[in-house]
Write an enzyme that holds these catalytic residues in place. Structure first.
Site, PDB file in Angstrom:
ATOM      1  N   ALA A 253      -8.327   8.394  -2.903  1.00 19.87           N
ATOM      2  CA  ALA A 253      -7.945   7.519  -1.800  1.00 19.87           C
ATOM      3  C   ALA A 253      -8.305   6.102  -2.185  1.00 19.87           C
ATOM      4  O   ALA A 253      -8.878   5.853  -3.249  1.00 19.87           O
ATOM      5  CB  ALA A 253      -8.685   7.930  -0.537  1.00 19.87           C
ATOM      6  N   LYS A 254      -7.952   5.207  -1.280  1.00 21.96           N
ATOM      7  CA  LYS A 254      -8.135   3.792  -1.597  1.00 21.96           C
ATOM      8  C   LYS A 254      -9.609   3.456  -1.817  1.00 21.96           C
ATOM      9  O   LYS A 254      -9.931   2.474  -2.439  1.00 21.96           O
ATOM     10  CB  LYS A 254      -7.496   2.953  -0.504  1.00 21.96           C
ATOM     11  CG  LYS A 254      -6.007   3.350  -0.427  1.00 21.96           C
ATOM     12  CD  LYS A 254      -5.051   2.417   0.187  1.00 21.96           C
ATOM     13  CE  LYS A 254      -3.639   2.825  -0.272  1.00 21.96           C
ATOM     14  NZ  LYS A 254      -2.647   2.945   0.754  1.00 21.96           N
TER      15      LYS A 254
END
Ligand code: GLU
Length: 323
Positions: A253-254
């Site tokens: 994920a980011k």
């Protein structure tokens, strides 16, 4: 025969990471392996989460990886604009068509009420099922709520039939829309058009014939198929690819800053090492040798992809950084 058209659809809400690179590389390979075209569409429909500098960064990072496209925000093309925030008139026209057919209803449930549903223990990837509270409101109740100044979202009155399709990676699928969370929002109460409508309509209008994206989006697909059918637009073929998980089993994920393509690039990693690694995971580059995307085309097939999510070995990023 209609020539295959794939799409890359980044959301400029964070820097692209290795997991995005994986999904976009596979979408590129799946289209190019069939001699197909590709378009790039910026999914910046949510003004609260999208940032223009991240849009520019996404295009740059995808080019750095070695991907190209035939139409997009930077190139124009027959279905311009390729930026969702510039397509709001098209979404409004589609919504008006659905409303005129009596297929929508206003929903006054507050965010708090919806959050409480989302916190229910049985909720999985498919999201919180909407129990249809506002579907049953009478015209008088709706008027009264509007008169109180309440803002309404707009939901689709979902048809009960099940939707079947064959996913090129996950195999045959059959869902009812109730399985996917029930009546879903087409427009939020702040007026922002929902991802489901924007993505489905754009795929239909832009002539996309093949959608390759992460397995996490699979429960959105029946909703998008229903919208395309209701709007009398062609339905593309779908392939939902496994997700990349970190060594602890969490999907990338980011927040995995070390795996942002930008970080790898700034630290001098050769994009061909990244592509070679992803090609190994996709089963079309057994040695993992550093390669360009086009070098993977000869051995690429969606059929070679595993269905299950892929655990990245610990130390993999260190390996990339060490060259
Ligand atoms: N914009 C989404 C993303 O960046 C992809 C949605 C889709 O492929 O339909 O994850």
């Amino acid at each position: 025969m209609i020539r295959c058209c794939g799409r890359l659809a980044p959301s400029p809400t964070g820097l692209l990471h290795l997991g995005n690179a994986w999904a976009f590389l596979l979408a590129w390979l799946a289209a190019r392996a069939q001699g197909g075209r590709l378009l790039l569409r910026l999914e910046d429909i949510d003004p609260q989460r999208s940032r223009p500098e991240l849009a520019a960064a996404a295009l740059e990072d995808l080019r750095w990886l070695g991907l190209d496209w035939d139409a997009g925000p930077d190139l124009g093309g027959p279905h311009a604009p390729y930026v969702q925030s510039l397509r709001t008139d098209l979404y409004a026209a589609a919504l008006a068509r659905l409303e005129a057919q009596g297929l929508t209803y206003p929903c006054f449930c507050s965010r708090r009420e919806l959050r409480q549903l989302a916190a229910a223990p049985h909720v999985d990837d498919r999201g919180a099922p909407y129990p249809g509270t506002c579907r049953r409101l009478s015209a008088a109740q709706r008027q009264a709520l509007l008169a109180q100044g309440r803002h309404a979202a707009l939901r689709l009155r979902c048809p009960p039939e099940s939707i079947s399709f064959v996913d090129a990676v996950q195999g045959p699928q059959c869902f009812t829309l109730a399985d996917c969370g029930g009546d879903f929002a087409l427009r939020r109460s702040d007026g922002v058009v929902a991802y489901q409508l924007a993505a489905a309509l754009d795929d239909g209008l832009m002539g996309v014939t093949q959608v390759v994206r992460g397995r996490d989006i699979l429960p959105s697909t029946p909703r998008q198929i229903v919208l395309l059918r209701l709007l009398r637009l062609p339905v593309p073929a779908y392939a939902h690819v496994p997700l990349l998980l970190d060594a602890a089993g969490e999907r990338l994920a980011k927040r995995h800053h070390s795996l942002a393509l930008r970080t790898l690039r700034e630290r001098g990693v050769d994009a061909r090492l990244v592509v070679g690694l992803l090609g190994r995971l996709a089963g079309c580059n057994p040695s993992g040798a550093a390669l360009r995307p086009q070098d993977l085309l000869a051995d690429f097939s969606l059929a070679k992809l595993p269905r299950a999510d892929i655990h990245l070995e610990a130390g993999l990023v260190d390996g990339l950084l060490a060259g």
